[in-house]
Design an enzyme around this catalytic site. Structure first.
Site, mmCIF file in Angstrom:
data_model
loop_
_atom_site.group_PDB
_atom_site.id
_atom_site.type_symbol
_atom_site.label_atom_id
_atom_site.label_comp_id
_atom_site.label_asym_id
_atom_site.label_seq_id
_atom_site.Cartn_x
_atom_site.Cartn_y
_atom_site.Cartn_z
ATOM 1 N N LYS B 116 0.837 -1.203 0.000
ATOM 2 C CA LYS B 116 0.000 0.000 0.000
ATOM 3 C C LYS B 116 0.873 1.255 0.000
ATOM 4 O O LYS B 116 0.498 2.292 -0.528
ATOM 5 C CB LYS B 116 -0.930 0.019 1.212
ATOM 6 C CG LYS B 116 -1.756 -1.237 1.407
ATOM 7 C CD LYS B 116 -2.632 -1.571 0.213
ATOM 8 C CE LYS B 116 -3.342 -2.899 0.409
ATOM 9 N NZ LYS B 116 -3.638 -3.597 -0.826
ATOM 10 N N GLU B 197 -2.448 7.117 7.875
ATOM 11 C CA GLU B 197 -3.240 7.919 6.931
ATOM 12 C C GLU B 197 -4.188 8.767 7.737
ATOM 13 O O GLU B 197 -4.646 8.355 8.803
ATOM 14 C CB GLU B 197 -4.112 6.989 6.075
ATOM 15 C CG GLU B 197 -3.646 6.765 4.676
ATOM 16 C CD GLU B 197 -4.623 5.912 3.898
ATOM 17 O OE1 GLU B 197 -5.786 5.748 4.321
ATOM 18 O OE2 GLU B 197 -4.206 5.393 2.856
ATOM 19 N N HIS B 232 -14.922 -2.911 9.104
ATOM 20 C CA HIS B 232 -14.131 -2.792 7.872
ATOM 21 C C HIS B 232 -14.342 -3.926 6.897
ATOM 22 O O HIS B 232 -13.571 -4.088 5.958
ATOM 23 C CB HIS B 232 -12.632 -2.650 8.181
ATOM 24 C CG HIS B 232 -12.356 -1.542 9.144
ATOM 25 N ND1 HIS B 232 -12.562 -0.217 8.836
ATOM 26 C CD2 HIS B 232 -11.949 -1.574 10.430
ATOM 27 C CE1 HIS B 232 -12.279 0.523 9.892
ATOM 28 N NE2 HIS B 232 -11.897 -0.270 10.876
ATOM 29 N N ARG B 289 -6.933 -8.132 -8.610
ATOM 30 C CA ARG B 289 -7.615 -9.428 -8.746
ATOM 31 C C ARG B 289 -9.091 -9.141 -9.004
ATOM 32 O O ARG B 289 -9.515 -7.984 -8.976
ATOM 33 C CB ARG B 289 -7.498 -10.186 -7.434
ATOM 34 C CG ARG B 289 -8.018 -9.340 -6.261
ATOM 35 C CD ARG B 289 -8.089 -10.093 -4.978
ATOM 36 N NE ARG B 289 -8.183 -9.190 -3.836
ATOM 37 C CZ ARG B 289 -9.290 -8.597 -3.432
ATOM 38 N NH1 ARG B 289 -10.425 -8.793 -4.054
ATOM 39 N NH2 ARG B 289 -9.274 -7.797 -2.383
#
Lengths: 160, 503
Positions: B116, B197, B232, B289
């Site tokens: 990431k 973040e 999540h 994917r």
């Protein structure tokens, strides 16, 4: 015959069900009495007539669990099993879900603090921590790393 | 086109890939673990190879065994599905090295987008907006977190699906959150690298499907709104996004294609964005994917994404250009999880005594379980997806409500009551679905108590099952018998019912 079940809300309820001469049944719950007839469809489907009202249900039993779908509402009833009569006390720590024990962080005789993680269980990529509910001493460790456990299985016993 | 492919996965996605192969006349090889011997995907395939014991690490994650199975059965290509090894660059490389085709992007694209942090660097260079954050030395986290401003999100660099992720509301919580996230990341992904973040509290999670061939053509297949999430994990997705405008769609679609081009992407992929309250979008990550929620895109575009994946992997050019792709109507997906909504959604295991999916127009069910399947602790709790299409969003919601009412699953607990509760909220009907939707609308939700009249019906049904002796095993208690007057046994009459359960 009288049958007792634990309802989804935890309450215990009983029903008397007797077969009648013509192949139907009489059901008595508290003071209510119903005439019941039943036809079986395929695949666990039942068409019931209860006091003149028809209701279509699906129902299947596995062990002490009765899985029902009543008009689109899913619910499970349990037969009270021997296990539920066992000594349940604050220091009896049971698995809250089926899973595999991946860590055991306590041993017999060890002093632990409230909130301390004692056992880590894993199932379906979810990890949960079984924690000490109060400051105390571990009496017995009843599980080991790698062991598969069922929901409700006793893992740790702490002193009262 | 391939003659035979191996599907390196299980459950609903393996079944779904096999189905497309069958429509194309491609032979299929399934792989399975001890726990999946009787699984649906094994039954559907032309051939099946046992990999090993139930734990994923001994079966579905054994790339070596999977490649050996492909060679043994002379499969030409491997479709990795989602999860497991689908985003494992080393596996993609090993497949290619073995002379087989990996149905997906290159190992290099997987590797670059799989980190990431590297993906963020790449996007910054490509001029795609990213969420403000910090991805350097953890020793600097304390000062960097303060620069970003709380609340801050700690995320796993190798992560996904909410694992290795923690929201930190204040500085004192940071250290433990980082350590906890690192540990979860190490366990889940074998890499404990985490980064920070800014946490955007009111946001929509909007992703774009992209598809690229081996000839340089890249298109997007519109967006999916995935904001209904619990811990999540996505549970409801839809397309089009209720908050999308044609302009935003064009900008985000272009950014998604730019993202794919930046890594010379091939095959199907998804670029995830977060859109804040002001309609500003930021790159979140790219999933290299096919995704769980791809069917909603198929319902509105009329395309079969797995078919397109196979065509691209076989070297064919995309059979359309961007302007040829249109979407029609509205599609919704609900994920069915084997979880107990009455006990904090903890996993529910057991044998599926009855799986009776809805059979309604414009309703599709992708499932890996059928009557008799075993749901075990070893794999993901998602057992099925219900996907509906409607002319309008409203129609698709109504259709989904009917579909969920009709879906009968006996033997395990499911999240269906929770899904129904979500679909009944005013906010959902309004399309007001930011990522904190559940906390905002259903934080205190618990399953509704059973209406009194159904309580009596339930007792009658259970007693009927018991009186018949259905489903008894060695664990069952004999019924408590206090009334010994023996009536004529109705079960011995010659009659038109069928006796005995499936047990």
């Amino acid at each position: 015959m009288i049958f007792s079940y634990q309802m989804p809300n935890g309450e215990s309820r009983s029903i008397r069900l007797t077969a009648t001469a013509d192949g139907t049944f009489t059901a008595t719950i508290d003071e209510r009495v119903y005439a019941v007839s039943v036809r079986r469809g395929g695949d666990h489907a039942l068409l019931l007539n209860i006091a003149g009202e028809e209701i279509s249900v699906y129902a299947a039993r596995a062990g002490n669990s009765f899985y029902l779908s009543l008009d689109g509402v899913a619910l499970t009833l349990e037969k009270p099993s021997r296990k539920s009569n066992r000594n349940a006390h604050a220091g009896a720590l049971d698995a809250s879900m089926p899973g595999q024990v991946i860590e055991v962080l306590a041993e017999a005789g060890q002093g632990v603090e409230k909130g301390q993680t004692l056992v880590v269980l894993e199932a379906m990529k979810l990890e949960i921590r079984i924690k000490a509910p109060y400051d105390g001493t571990i009496q017995r460790v009843l599980c080991e790393v790698g062991q598969a456990v069922e929901r409700g299985q006793r893992l740790i016993e702490m002193g009262e | 086109m391939f003659q035979k492919i191996l599907i390196a996965n299980r459950g609903e996605i393996a079944a779904r890939i096999i189905q497309t192969c069958r429509t194309m006349g491609i032979k299929t090889v399934a792989v399975y673990s001890d726990a999946d011997q009787d699984a649906l995907h094994v039954r559907l395939a032309d051939e099946a190879i046992l990999l090993g014991a139930a734990p994923s690490g001994e079966s579905y994650l054994r790339g070596d065994k999977i490649i050996a199975a492909a060679q043994q059965t002379q499969a030409e290509a491997i479709h990795p599905g989602y999860g497991f090894l689908s985003e494992n660059a080393a596996f993609a490389e090993a497949v290619t090295a073995a002379g087989l085709v990996f149905i997906g992007p290159s190992a290099s694209a997987i590797r670059r987008m799989g980190s990431k942090t590297e993906a963020r660097y790449l996007m910054q260079s490509a001029g795609v907006p990213v969420v403000p954050g910090y991805q350097g030395d953890p020793m600097e986290f304390k000062s960097e977190a303060q620069k970003i401003g709380f609340p801050v999100l700690v995320k796993a660099a190798a992560g996904g699906g909410g694992k290795g992720m923690r929201i930190v509301y204040s500085l004192p919580e940071l250290r433990e959150a980082v350590q906890s996230a690192q540990r979860e990341a190490a366990n889940a992904f074998g890499d404990d690298t985490v980064f920070l973040e800014r946490y955007i509290p009111v946001a929509h999670h909007v992703e774009f499907q992209i598809l690229a061939d081996q000839h340089g053509h890249i298109v997007h297949l519109f967006e999916r709104e995935c904001s209904i999430q619990r811990r999540h994990q996505k549970i409801i997705e839809e397309t089009p996004s209720p908050r999308m405008t044609p302009r935003l769609r064009a900008e985000m679609g272009a950014a998604a294609i730019m993202t794919a081009r930046a890594v010379n992407y091939q095959n199907a992929g998804t670029v995830e964005f977060i859109v804040d309250e002001r309609g500003q979008f930021y790159f979140l990550e790219m999933n290299t994917r096919l995704q769980v929620e791809h069917p909603i895109t198929e319902m509105t575009t009329g395309l079969d994404l797995v078919r397109l994946q196979l065509m691209v992997a076989a070297g064919e050019p995309l059979p359309f250009s961007q302007k040829d792709i249109t979407q029609h109507g509205h599609a919704l997906e609900c994920r069915i999880y084997a979880e107990d909504p009455a006990h904090d959604f903890l996993p529910s295991t057991g044998k599926i005594l009855l799986a009776h999916p809805p059979n309604l127009p414009d309703v599709r069910v992708d499932t890996g379980v059928e009557t008799g399947s075993n749901v075990t602790i070893h794999y993901d709790p998602m057992i099925a997806k219900v996907i509906v299409h409607g002319e309008t969003r409203q129609q698709s919601i109504e259709r989904m409500q009917a579909a969920l009412r009709d879906y009968i699953l006996l033997g395990v607990q499911t999240n269906i009551p929770f899904l129904q509760a979500i679909l009944n909220t005013e906010a959902f009907w309004q399309g007001d679905t930011p990522t904190h939707f559940i906390e905002q609308n259903l934080a205190d939700w618990s399953p509704s108590p059973l209406p009194d009249d159904l309580q009596d019906v339930a007792l009658i049904v259970a007693a009927l099952l018991e009186i018949e002796g259905e489903g008894e095993t060695s664990d069952t208690q004999p019924p408590v018998q206090t009334d010994t007057s023996a009536p004529i046994d109705p079960w011995s009459r010659a009659d038109s019912f069928r006796m005995g359960g499936n047990g």
